[in-house]
Design a protein around this motif. Structure first.
Motif, PDB file in Angstrom:
ATOM      1  N   VAL A   1      48.756  48.768  11.749  1.00 39.23           N
ATOM      2  CA  VAL A   1      49.123  48.514  13.102  1.00 39.23           C
ATOM      3  C   VAL A   1      49.163  49.821  13.953  1.00 39.23           C
ATOM      4  CG1 VAL A   1      50.447  46.379  12.342  1.00 39.23           C
ATOM      5  CG2 VAL A   1      51.705  48.823  12.640  1.00 39.23           C
ATOM      6  N   ARG A   2      49.056  49.588  15.256  1.00 36.64           N
ATOM      7  CA  ARG A   2      49.397  50.717  16.074  1.00 36.64           C
ATOM      8  C   ARG A   2      50.441  50.321  17.148  1.00 36.64           C
ATOM      9  NH1 ARG A   2      42.604  50.664  17.483  1.00 36.64           N
ATOM     10  NH2 ARG A   2      41.852  51.017  15.338  1.00 36.64           N
ATOM     11  N   SER A   3      50.546  51.483  17.874  1.00 33.86           N
ATOM     12  CA  SER A   3      51.369  51.434  18.862  1.00 33.86           C
ATOM     13  C   SER A   3      51.010  50.427  19.795  1.00 33.86           C
ATOM     14  CB  SER A   3      51.535  52.881  19.792  1.00 33.86           C
ATOM     15  OG  SER A   3      52.648  52.578  20.819  1.00 33.86           O
ATOM     16  N   ASP A   4      52.024  49.429  20.392  1.00 32.90           N
ATOM     17  CA  ASP A   4      51.867  48.300  21.392  1.00 32.90           C
ATOM     18  C   ASP A   4      51.023  47.261  20.598  1.00 32.90           C
ATOM     19  OD1 ASP A   4      53.069  49.705  23.250  1.00 32.90           O
ATOM     20  OD2 ASP A   4      51.374  50.648  24.022  1.00 32.90           O
ATOM     21  N   ASP A   5      50.722  47.012  19.441  1.00 35.78           N
ATOM     22  CA  ASP A   5      50.229  45.942  18.929  1.00 35.78           C
ATOM     23  C   ASP A   5      51.500  44.846  18.939  1.00 35.78           C
ATOM     24  OD1 ASP A   5      48.009  47.068  18.360  1.00 35.78           O
ATOM     25  OD2 ASP A   5      48.143  47.288  15.960  1.00 35.78           O
ATOM     26  N   LEU A   6      50.803  43.563  19.124  1.00 35.13           N
ATOM     27  CA  LEU A   6      51.454  42.360  19.042  1.00 35.13           C
ATOM     28  C   LEU A   6      51.289  41.572  18.000  1.00 35.13           C
ATOM     29  CD1 LEU A   6      53.475  40.312  20.329  1.00 35.13           C
ATOM     30  CD2 LEU A   6      51.495  39.586  21.461  1.00 35.13           C
ATOM     31  N   ILE A   7      52.307  41.269  17.052  1.00 34.65           N
ATOM     32  CA  ILE A   7      51.862  40.484  15.647  1.00 34.65           C
ATOM     33  C   ILE A   7      52.885  39.120  15.856  1.00 34.65           C
ATOM     34  CG2 ILE A   7      52.745  40.257  13.542  1.00 34.65           C
ATOM     35  CD1 ILE A   7      52.524  43.298  13.239  1.00 34.65           C
ATOM     36  N   TYR A   8      51.979  38.272  15.830  1.00 36.14           N
ATOM     37  CA  TYR A   8      52.761  36.722  16.105  1.00 36.14           C
ATOM     38  C   TYR A   8      52.300  35.893  14.762  1.00 36.14           C
ATOM     39  CZ  TYR A   8      53.802  32.257  18.036  1.00 36.14           C
ATOM     40  OH  TYR A   8      54.386  30.892  18.277  1.00 36.14           O
ATOM     41  N   VAL A   9      53.516  35.370  14.300  1.00 42.24           N
ATOM     42  CA  VAL A   9      53.522  34.633  13.109  1.00 42.24           C
ATOM     43  C   VAL A   9      53.352  33.128  13.385  1.00 42.24           C
ATOM     44  CG1 VAL A   9      54.557  33.840  10.916  1.00 42.24           C
ATOM     45  CG2 VAL A   9      54.604  36.256  11.847  1.00 42.24           C
ATOM     46  N   GLU A  10      52.562  32.436  13.190  1.00 47.16           N
ATOM     47  CA  GLU A  10      52.217  30.845  13.621  1.00 47.16           C
ATOM     48  C   GLU A  10      53.250  30.165  12.750  1.00 47.16           C
ATOM     49  OE1 GLU A  10      50.009  29.818  15.690  1.00 47.16           O
ATOM     50  OE2 GLU A  10      48.669  31.302  15.894  1.00 47.16           O
ATOM     51  N   ARG A  11      53.687  28.909  13.496  1.00 47.61           N
ATOM     52  CA  ARG A  11      54.415  27.969  12.662  1.00 47.61           C
ATOM     53  C   ARG A  11      53.591  27.099  11.861  1.00 47.61           C
ATOM     54  NH1 ARG A  11      56.733  22.537  15.535  1.00 47.61           N
ATOM     55  NH2 ARG A  11      54.367  22.263  15.148  1.00 47.61           N
TER      56      ARG A  11
ATOM     57  N   LEU B   1      47.185  39.386  14.910  1.00 46.33           N
ATOM     58  CA  LEU B   1      47.484  40.631  15.363  1.00 46.33           C
ATOM     59  C   LEU B   1      46.642  40.793  16.690  1.00 46.33           C
ATOM     60  CD1 LEU B   1      48.493  43.412  15.152  1.00 46.33           C
ATOM     61  CD2 LEU B   1      46.296  43.865  13.922  1.00 46.33           C
ATOM     62  N   ILE B   2      47.321  41.056  17.954  1.00 41.31           N
ATOM     63  CA  ILE B   2      46.852  41.413  19.137  1.00 41.31           C
ATOM     64  C   ILE B   2      46.786  42.629  19.498  1.00 41.31           C
ATOM     65  CG2 ILE B   2      46.463  40.761  21.704  1.00 41.31           C
ATOM     66  CD1 ILE B   2      47.593  37.976  20.872  1.00 41.31           C
ATOM     67  N   ARG B   3      45.716  43.168  20.073  1.00 44.89           N
ATOM     68  CA  ARG B   3      45.463  44.788  20.113  1.00 44.89           C
ATOM     69  C   ARG B   3      44.944  45.170  21.300  1.00 44.89           C
ATOM     70  NH1 ARG B   3      43.882  47.811  14.771  1.00 44.89           N
ATOM     71  NH2 ARG B   3      46.115  47.343  14.648  1.00 44.89           N
TER      72      ARG B   3
ATOM     73  N   MET C   1      55.877  51.718  19.098  1.00 43.24           N
ATOM     74  CA  MET C   1      56.642  50.501  18.791  1.00 43.24           C
ATOM     75  C   MET C   1      55.327  49.447  18.936  1.00 43.24           C
ATOM     76  SD  MET C   1      59.699  51.227  19.037  1.00 43.24           S
ATOM     77  CE  MET C   1      60.752  50.243  19.430  1.00 43.24           C
ATOM     78  N   VAL C   2      55.845  48.490  18.024  1.00 40.17           N
ATOM     79  CA  VAL C   2      54.935  47.313  17.726  1.00 40.17           C
ATOM     80  C   VAL C   2      55.972  45.871  18.081  1.00 40.17           C
ATOM     81  CG1 VAL C   2      55.462  47.377  15.206  1.00 40.17           C
ATOM     82  CG2 VAL C   2      53.327  46.184  16.265  1.00 40.17           C
TER      83      VAL C   2
ATOM     84  N   ASN D   1      63.666  38.184  12.138  1.00 35.81           N
ATOM     85  CA  ASN D   1      64.023  38.995  13.151  1.00 35.81           C
ATOM     86  C   ASN D   1      63.153  39.483  14.243  1.00 35.81           C
ATOM     87  OD1 ASN D   1      66.861  39.025  12.054  1.00 35.81           O
ATOM     88  ND2 ASN D   1      65.911  40.234  10.648  1.00 35.81           N
ATOM     89  N   GLN D   2      63.061  38.777  15.248  1.00 35.80           N
ATOM     90  CA  GLN D   2      61.945  38.910  16.207  1.00 35.80           C
ATOM     91  C   GLN D   2      62.391  40.170  17.183  1.00 35.80           C
ATOM     92  OE1 GLN D   2      59.906  35.512  18.445  1.00 35.80           O
ATOM     93  NE2 GLN D   2      61.931  34.566  17.779  1.00 35.80           N
ATOM     94  N   GLY D   3      61.438  41.236  17.484  1.00 33.19           N
ATOM     95  CA  GLY D   3      61.918  42.144  18.217  1.00 33.19           C
ATOM     96  C   GLY D   3      60.811  43.285  18.149  1.00 33.19           C
ATOM     97  N   ARG D   4      61.202  44.573  18.847  1.00 35.26           N
ATOM     98  CA  ARG D   4      60.194  45.675  18.505  1.00 35.26           C
ATOM     99  C   ARG D   4      60.734  46.791  17.495  1.00 35.26           C
ATOM    100  NH1 ARG D   4      56.834  46.881  22.641  1.00 35.26           N
ATOM    101  NH2 ARG D   4      57.247  48.963  22.832  1.00 35.26           N
ATOM    102  N   TYR D   5      59.646  47.083  16.843  1.00 32.73           N
ATOM    103  CA  TYR D   5      59.873  47.901  15.792  1.00 32.73           C
ATOM    104  C   TYR D   5      59.028  49.249  15.662  1.00 32.73           C
ATOM    105  CZ  TYR D   5      62.330  43.969  13.654  1.00 32.73           C
ATOM    106  OH  TYR D   5      63.049  43.180  13.570  1.00 32.73           O
ATOM    107  N   PRO D   6      59.892  50.490  15.264  1.00 33.33           N
ATOM    108  CA  PRO D   6      59.190  51.749  15.598  1.00 33.33           C
ATOM    109  C   PRO D   6      58.029  51.590  14.528  1.00 33.33           C
ATOM    110  CG  PRO D   6      61.386  51.964  14.369  1.00 33.33           C
ATOM    111  CD  PRO D   6      61.164  50.540  14.938  1.00 33.33           C
TER     112      PRO D   6
END
Length: 266
Positions: free
Chosen positions: A178-188, A148-150, A107-108, A116-121
């Protein structure tokens, strides 16, 4: 310009999303803890089972007991079960099929200015733009920079990707997988403020290389009492101290600047 920029980003995400659907059948995710599997053995209904991958990465299968499947693709896990059934003389020519009814291990997380913020497979290989498309794309108020934080053990790596520049240049080398447990954050998107003698004082999106005169235009232009003489900007320095700067109309506006338009004395 803003509408064109958003259209370019959504066009890229749509094209990549369509390509991912076409290629999706050839991709396989690896199995991991939390995944739920349905295992079918042709002609052997007693061996058909639904099982969950344990925290140790193993499943329980009739007559075979625990089988380690962590890190295997479903196809590889099928072959492993087939070989075990043969080697233990349980079945001569077994045919095994595995369906992944729930993939929780891959999941990422997507946060920030997306629909739609959330966790995706992660189903097979997925790129950054694949996941952004799954999250509904970047919102109009979202910026061009995606972080992208890994996790790498006890350390975390951070990558900042300029999505707009990637689209403009057509260079997808920054479209990282992307890899499992990556965090993607879209800046304002960065903002600036304008007030004083303008038609529409308020907060606005700061476009790239926006000048003071362009910011004034976004604010609807001068009122009848306004003047371009003595334009001032309130800006915080690196230490957070507020500075008041006299600027020219051709100077660039920076994020969080406050542009002040004075009243003409004549």
């Amino acid at each position: 310009m803003n509408k064109l920029k958003i259209l370019m980003i959504f066009t890229l995400l749509w094209m990549i999303c369509i390509g991912s659907v076409i290629a999706g059948e050839t991709r396989e995710s690896v199995l991991g803890p939390g995944d739920t599997l349905k295992i079918f053995v042709y002609g052997q209904p007693d061996l058909t089972t639904e099982t969950r991958v344990s925290e140790s990465g193993a499943i329980t299968f009739p007559l075979l007991g625990e089988i380690l499947v962590d890190g295997l693709t479903p196809s590889a896990a099928e072959r492993k079960i087939v070989n075990l059934l043969k080697s233990r003389d349980i079945l001569r020519n077994p045919q095994v099929n595995i369906l992944t009814s729930s993939l929780q291990s891959q999941m990422v997380s997507v946060l920030g200015s997306v629909r739609n913020q959330g966790r995706y497979p992660i189903e097979g290989k997925r790129s950054l733009t694949d996941i952004l498309a799954m999250a509904g794309g970047i919102l109009p108020e979202g910026g061009d920079l995606v972080t992208l934080i890994r996790s790498g053990g006890n350390k975390f790596a951070k990558e900042v990707i300029d999505v707009l520049e990637m689209v403009r240049s057509g260079d997808l080398t920054r479209n990282l997988n992307v890899r499992s447990d990556d965090l993607i954050y879209v800046e304002r998107a960065p903002r600036f403020y304008i007030y004083g003698e303008v038609q529409r004082p308020g907060t606005y999106r700061l476009e790239r290389n926006m000048t003071v005169i362009q910011a004034l235009s976004v604010g609807g232009g001068l009122t009848q009492r306004g003047t371009e003489r003595g334009l001032r900007i309130q800006r915080r320095d690196a230490e957070g101290n507020l500075q008041i700067i006299t600027v020219k109309s051709s100077d660039l506006v920076e994020p969080d600047d406050v542009v002040y338009i004075k009243e003409s004395l004549f």
